[in-house]
Structure formats: C-alpha cells, structure tokens
Design an enzyme around this catalytic site. Structure first.
Site, PDB file in Angstrom:
ATOM      1  CB  CYS A  52      -0.911  -0.003   1.222  1.00 27.76           C
ATOM      2  SG  CYS A  52      -2.004   1.433   1.293  1.00 27.76           S
ATOM      3  CB  CYS A  59      -0.945   0.186   8.219  1.00 26.17           C
ATOM      4  SG  CYS A  59      -1.602  -1.085   7.105  1.00 26.17           S
ATOM      5  CB  CYS A 127     -18.457  -5.602   5.014  1.00 23.11           C
ATOM      6  SG  CYS A 127     -17.620  -4.101   5.607  1.00 23.11           S
ATOM      7  NE  ARG A 259     -17.615  -5.653  13.329  1.00 27.47           N
ATOM      8  CZ  ARG A 259     -17.946  -5.210  12.118  1.00 27.47           C
ATOM      9  NH1 ARG A 259     -17.081  -4.525  11.411  1.00 27.47           N
ATOM     10  NH2 ARG A 259     -19.147  -5.456  11.645  1.00 27.47           N
TER      11      ARG A 259
END
Length: 342
Positions: A52, A59, A127, A259
């Site tokens: 990415c 990350c 999703c 969540r």
C-alpha cells in the site's frame, strides 16, 4: 431517540464519569436499543495484501515500512468464495473483504464486484474496505449489492496528521459521504493506543456521533504494535480506557453495532466480557484480521457459551435495518430475536 447534536463538552463529560457509572449507563442504553446477549459475527479476509502506498503509522501493509509482510495480488474470485463458505460454516453472518489500496483501480473494482456477488449468493451480508472511493465507485458497489463499506477515521482530526500524511481527514469524510449517498451502510470507527491524548478519543467519538447519520457499525480497534511500524514501541493502552471507548460509543450511537476489532487477541476473556457489558455487540471472528492475529473460533465459541451469548441473524439489506430471516450459522446458536440495527 438517537442524537446527532452531541457537543464536545457532553462527550467529555461521559468520559469523565466514574467507571462503574459509565458502564452502568451504557448497559442501560444497550438494553433499551439492542437485543441483549447477542453478538453480530463478521469474518474479515485480506483479498489483496501489502504494497500500500499510504504511510499510516500503525499499518504493516504500508510499502514504506519493513515489517516482513509478504505482499500478494488480488485473490481469485473462487478462492474468496471458498473462504466465505468456510466463514459461514464457522458461524459468521457477514463477510468483509479488505484490500490494501489507496483507492481501487477500475479493473480491480470489477473483480471485487464479482466477489461480492459470489458472497451474497451464499446468504451472507457483504462488507468491503478498499480505501477512498469516488461517488461513481460507491454507486457501482451499491448496484452490485454491497451491504456495508468500512472506512475508518482512525483518530481525531487534530491528531490525524501525526499518524497519516498521504491522505487528509477530509478525504476520509468525503468517502463516507459518497458511501452514504449511494445508500450503503457505513462501517466507521477508529484506533486507540496510538499515543493520542484522552481528548483525541473524545473528539473521535464526537465526530462519529455528529455525522449526518451514525455509522451502522462502529469498530473500536486497539493498536496492534507491529515491529517495523513507527508505532511498534507505543505504550500499551490501559484496558479500562478501552472499555470507556466502548461504553461512550454505545451511549452516543445507541442503534449502531459497536465492534471489538483489532487487538482482541491481546484481551483476556474477562476484558471481553466487560466490553460486552459496556455495549459491544459485534466481533470479527476467525484466526486473522487482514494481517494480524485474532482469537480462534473454538476459543470464541467457548467464551460465548460461558457468557450465554448467541449469534445474531443477518439483516441482508443496506436500505433498511429491519430484521430479516436468514440462514443460521452452523456453529453458534441464534437468538430468538435479532437486534434493531447492524
């Protein structure tokens, strides 16, 4: 009724409540607006891993950090369908597909759309999290039948620039608006434990709770410290501060699912139970979250049985949050009724 006019001071006052008072209030709200002792079960699959171009400091998928992660191209459609079938057999009712993009290219988006069709054919909610979207791309996903789109704000607008420089906070808000405009349910939350101040946590939840519409799912992530990322040596978060995030999110957004997401592998059963008491009613289920660990399904099953928690049935619609009859997971018992929101 849910409010979208919370003030920053009001949110701060909730965080300042004595811990037991806050959890008690959050549990009262939870029982008023949600079905108690039910948890929505999602499974998350990384359909394209690593490489990415973004520089998100937390990350391991960023090409800018040496974390030892092996990048992979977009998965084949049948391989994704096979993983979705396995997730359904294990008890998941929603299948989330994540790809490490800044924003998806059209040729890749077409392939993801085919994946969505395959997963929906299994009777699962769908999703996706694919980075930034244009309005046209959001509409394409809506037409394909996507139920939810995840795009987290991560932290407060004030702290954001210390975590990410390759896209702006406004970029994220615009993607959320495109998703809402397309009629797709929004999944949006943040990460705690990245060195932010308590006021940044207040500001993040204030932003979420004052969006034009509350996100239907609000993932609260605890930083997973990955060697090679800039946040690898961050100070661990006080578990009670994490529970405060859950409780305040529940009070501010009573119809949303809250969540337990990243970092759950580092939580003991007692902490997870306290989070459920404070209003959490959704988890990611399975051995991995994109690239980091997650409790295994057998462990989760034992925990649910100990707590007498049952899995919630899927709603299957993005236009409406009305409960609908859906196939029951094979591994978990289902509630007699379902929650009023997803």
């Amino acid at each position: 009724m849910p409010r979208n006019d919370w003030t920053l001071a009001e949110v701060g006052e909730l965080f300042d409540l004595p811990f037991m008072d806050l959890v008690f209030r959050a549990h009262q709200v939870h029982r008023e607006f949600q079905t108690p002792n039910t948890v929505q079960i999602s499974t998350l699959l990384s359909i394209k891993t690593g490489a990415c171009p973004e520089d998100c400091a937390y990350c391991p998928q960023s090409v800018r950090f040496d974390t030892g992660l092996e990048a992979s191209e977009l998965m084949e459609i049948e391989a994704v369908a096979a993983r979705a079938r396995a997730a359904k057999t294990s008890g998941a009712t929603r299948f989330c597909m994540g790809a490490a993009y800044r924003s998806p290219k059209q040729k890749d988006l077409r392939k993801v759309i085919a994946m969505i069709s395959e997963v929906k054919a299994l009777g699962l909610e769908t999703c996706a999290t694919l980075g930034m979207l244009t309005q046209d791309q959001a509409q394409e996903l809506k037409t394909a039948g996507l139920d939810y789109y995840n795009h987290n704000l991560d932290t407060s607008a004030q702290y954001y620039e210390k975590i990410i420089s390759t896209r702006t906070y406004q970029d994220r808000l615009e993607t959320l608006q495109a998703v809402r405009d397309a009629g797709i349910n929004v999944c949006c939350g943040g990460i705690v434990g990245m060195g932010e101040d308590p006021q940044d946590r207040v500001a993040l939840l204030h932003t979420l709770a004052t969006l034009p519409e509350h996100p239907q799912s609000v993932p609260i992530n605890q930083l997973v410290r990955v060697k090679g990322t800039p946040l690898a040596d961050s100070t661990p978060l006080d578990p009670f501060d994490f529970v405060r995030m859950i409780a305040v999110a529940r009070i501010l957004m009573p119809l949303s699912h809250v969540r337990l997401s990243a970092g759950r592998a580092q939580m003991n059963d007692e902490l997870q139970a306290l989070c459920f008491m404070a209003g959490a009613n959704s988890i990611f289920y399975g051995e991995k979250l994109l690239t980091t660990g997650n409790p295994d399904t057998d462990h989760d099953l034992r925990l649910f049985q100990r707590l007498k928690i049952v899995a919630e049935s899927p709603t299957h619609t993005a236009e409406s949050l009305r409960p609908a009859i859906g196939p029951a997971p094979q591994s978990l018992p289902h509630a007699a009724g379902v929650s009023v929101a997803s």
